[in-house]
Design an enzyme around this catalytic site. Sequence first.
Site, PDB file in Angstrom:
ATOM      1  N   ARG A  45       0.823  -1.229   0.000  1.00 46.01           N
ATOM      2  CA  ARG A  45       0.000   0.000   0.000  1.00 46.01           C
ATOM      3  C   ARG A  45       0.851   1.271   0.000  1.00 46.01           C
ATOM      4  NH1 ARG A  45      -2.550  -3.971  -0.570  1.00 46.01           N
ATOM      5  NH2 ARG A  45      -4.472  -4.568   0.491  1.00 46.01           N
ATOM      6  N   GLU A  54      -3.927   5.482   6.542  1.00 46.43           N
ATOM      7  CA  GLU A  54      -3.743   5.139   5.131  1.00 46.43           C
ATOM      8  C   GLU A  54      -3.982   6.358   4.235  1.00 46.43           C
ATOM      9  OE1 GLU A  54      -4.920   1.069   3.858  1.00 46.43           O
ATOM     10  OE2 GLU A  54      -5.913   2.099   2.210  1.00 46.43           O
ATOM     11  N   SER A  66     -10.496   2.172   4.095  1.00 46.85           N
ATOM     12  CA  SER A  66      -9.709   1.824   5.284  1.00 46.85           C
ATOM     13  C   SER A  66      -8.971   3.057   5.788  1.00 46.85           C
ATOM     14  CB  SER A  66      -8.657   0.772   4.937  1.00 46.85           C
ATOM     15  OG  SER A  66      -9.266  -0.343   4.364  1.00 46.85           O
TER      16      SER A  66
HETATM   17  P1  NAP Z   1     -10.956  -9.375   6.148  1.00 45.11           P
HETATM   18  O1  NAP Z   1     -11.274 -10.505   5.241  1.00 45.11           O
HETATM   19  O2  NAP Z   1     -11.856  -9.078   7.296  1.00 45.11           O
HETATM   20  O3  NAP Z   1      -9.464  -9.486   6.691  1.00 45.11           O
HETATM   21  C1  NAP Z   1      -8.881  -8.501   7.536  1.00 45.11           C
HETATM   22  C2  NAP Z   1      -7.443  -8.264   7.096  1.00 45.11           C
HETATM   23  O4  NAP Z   1      -6.763  -9.488   7.074  1.00 45.11           O
HETATM   24  C3  NAP Z   1      -7.393  -7.693   5.690  1.00 45.11           C
HETATM   25  O5  NAP Z   1      -7.023  -6.350   5.799  1.00 45.11           O
HETATM   26  C4  NAP Z   1      -6.402  -8.542   4.932  1.00 45.11           C
HETATM   27  O6  NAP Z   1      -5.189  -7.866   4.577  1.00 45.11           O
HETATM   28  C5  NAP Z   1      -6.010  -9.636   5.894  1.00 45.11           C
HETATM   29  N1  NAP Z   1      -6.304 -10.951   5.298  1.00 45.11           N
HETATM   30  C6  NAP Z   1      -7.478 -11.615   5.299  1.00 45.11           C
HETATM   31  N2  NAP Z   1      -7.353 -12.810   4.695  1.00 45.11           N
HETATM   32  C7  NAP Z   1      -6.077 -12.892   4.269  1.00 45.11           C
HETATM   33  C8  NAP Z   1      -5.343 -13.880   3.562  1.00 45.11           C
HETATM   34  N3  NAP Z   1      -5.898 -15.009   3.157  1.00 45.11           N
HETATM   35  N4  NAP Z   1      -4.022 -13.611   3.294  1.00 45.11           N
HETATM   36  C9  NAP Z   1      -3.457 -12.482   3.682  1.00 45.11           C
HETATM   37  N5  NAP Z   1      -4.103 -11.494   4.343  1.00 45.11           N
HETATM   38  C10 NAP Z   1      -5.404 -11.707   4.652  1.00 45.11           C
HETATM   39  O7  NAP Z   1     -10.753  -8.141   5.227  1.00 45.11           O
HETATM   40  P2  NAP Z   1     -11.560  -6.831   4.889  1.00 45.11           P
HETATM   41  O8  NAP Z   1     -11.155  -5.778   5.847  1.00 45.11           O
HETATM   42  O9  NAP Z   1     -13.015  -7.080   4.676  1.00 45.11           O
HETATM   43  O10 NAP Z   1     -10.910  -6.531   3.501  1.00 45.11           O
HETATM   44  C11 NAP Z   1     -10.951  -7.439   2.431  1.00 45.11           C
HETATM   45  C12 NAP Z   1     -10.033  -6.905   1.350  1.00 45.11           C
HETATM   46  O11 NAP Z   1     -10.499  -5.654   0.857  1.00 45.11           O
HETATM   47  C13 NAP Z   1      -8.622  -6.692   1.859  1.00 45.11           C
HETATM   48  O12 NAP Z   1      -7.718  -7.096   0.868  1.00 45.11           O
HETATM   49  C14 NAP Z   1      -8.571  -5.202   2.104  1.00 45.11           C
HETATM   50  O13 NAP Z   1      -7.270  -4.681   1.953  1.00 45.11           O
HETATM   51  C15 NAP Z   1      -9.503  -4.679   1.040  1.00 45.11           C
HETATM   52  N6  NAP Z   1     -10.103  -3.418   1.477  1.00 45.11           N
HETATM   53  C16 NAP Z   1      -9.539  -2.262   1.082  1.00 45.11           C
HETATM   54  C17 NAP Z   1     -10.084  -1.071   1.504  1.00 45.11           C
HETATM   55  C18 NAP Z   1      -9.467   0.219   1.090  1.00 45.11           C
HETATM   56  O14 NAP Z   1     -10.071   1.245   1.244  1.00 45.11           O
HETATM   57  N7  NAP Z   1      -8.253   0.239   0.615  1.00 45.11           N
HETATM   58  C19 NAP Z   1     -11.185  -1.042   2.334  1.00 45.11           C
HETATM   59  C20 NAP Z   1     -11.703  -2.230   2.745  1.00 45.11           C
HETATM   60  C21 NAP Z   1     -11.152  -3.415   2.311  1.00 45.11           C
HETATM   61  P3  NAP Z   1      -4.991  -6.988   3.246  1.00 45.11           P
HETATM   62  O15 NAP Z   1      -5.657  -5.687   3.536  1.00 45.11           O
HETATM   63  O16 NAP Z   1      -3.507  -6.865   3.153  1.00 45.11           O
HETATM   64  O17 NAP Z   1      -5.575  -7.696   2.084  1.00 45.11           O
END
Ligand code: NAP
Length: 337
Positions: free
Chosen positions: A164, A333, A237
């Site tokens: 990121r 972020e 996020s």
């Molecule tokens: P989640 O499934 O509740 O998981 C929480 C965190 O754990 C995530 O941030 C994700 O990291 C990590 N994670 C979960 N499963 C993983 C795996 N198999 N391997 C490695 N890391 C894992 O996640 P969530 O918060 O709903 O988000 C799902 C995805 O959407 C994530 O990739 C997140 O980055 C993305 N997202 C982005 C934004 C944004 O505004 N940039 C907002 C919401 C969600 P990572 O974040 O590194 O993937």
Amino acid sequence: MELTRDADLRPLNTFRVPARAAFLARVEETDDLRRCLALPQLRELPRLVLGGGSNILLRGDFQGLVLSICLRGMRVLGEDAEATYLRAAAGEPWHDLVGWSIALGHAGLENLSLIPGTVGAAPIQNIGAYGVELAERLHAVEALDLASGELRRLQPADCGLGYRTSAFKQGALSGHVVTAIEVRLPRQPRWVLDYPGVREALQAGADALDAARVSDAICGIRRRKLPDPVELPNAGSFFHNPVVATETLARLRAEHPELPAFRQADGRYKLSAAWLIERCGWKGQRRGDAGVYPGHALVLVNYGRATGAELWALAEAIRDAVAERFGLLLSPEPLVL
Ligand code: NAP
């Protein structure tokens, strides 16, 4: 080029906080950037580059020049034996590029569906979601060096892409404005379905997959979990997931055995910032119109009249609580100005 004095930035940030800019330039062609730099009253001002305004928290007015990047256009560049190459201008909404690539029949961007913001912001943040990050699909970045006015074509290796982050965000390319990107979409799709809920959302199993089905599944998960910025203003996020050394993980797990952790290529561990915040009791909390989204502890929301300063005060309180309980300092972020 449209140049406005004392411009309203509220419509240009997805937190919808009130703020004004001394000058706002609508950049519709690359030469507009050069024109801005040639104007004596603008040349020396502090600058802020805005794409979709979806990754920024404005704590007050900006006494400088805001460059609103409205460059448009997407085209197929060509293909070779391994991949198809697409180009998109920086002002295109990111999800439009994803949708267009899928409509053309190409896989590769489906896990990055529905990420808010513009194409130009994608390499800055090295956007990622559901196990895929832009770095894996990026072919080239076109960027204008504001110091020299030179338009440069950069290879992914030049861009300092990390988790990121990139050299545009902090480092050697911070004085550059991204004007376009090119993506490389392999002909042979490689589905990434390991994140919680993705396989389940595909229902009929992983045998007859295509990019549209995976994209629909990701969109469905995101719509269920995350607030739509149009209905409830937010910037996605708010904190980075901390990445810690093995010893830190061991210290934390001694007290919190259920702490989720994901091993990184460099041997360190990524923790879930949302989990840490939730454990501190902040999920769903509200201070005036600044709040933590009840469905996802990592997303701060503006329930109506919150200012940037109020949202920042909430973020600081969350950061302090996590630091006190877990000894970890969360970093924001979005760009906080
Ligand atoms: P989640 O499934 O509740 O998981 C929480 C965190 O754990 C995530 O941030 C994700 O990291 C990590 N994670 C979960 N499963 C993983 C795996 N198999 N391997 C490695 N890391 C894992 O996640 P969530 O918060 O709903 O988000 C799902 C995805 O959407 C994530 O990739 C997140 O980055 C993305 N997202 C982005 C934004 C944004 O505004 N940039 C907002 C919401 C969600 P990572 O974040 O590194 O993937």
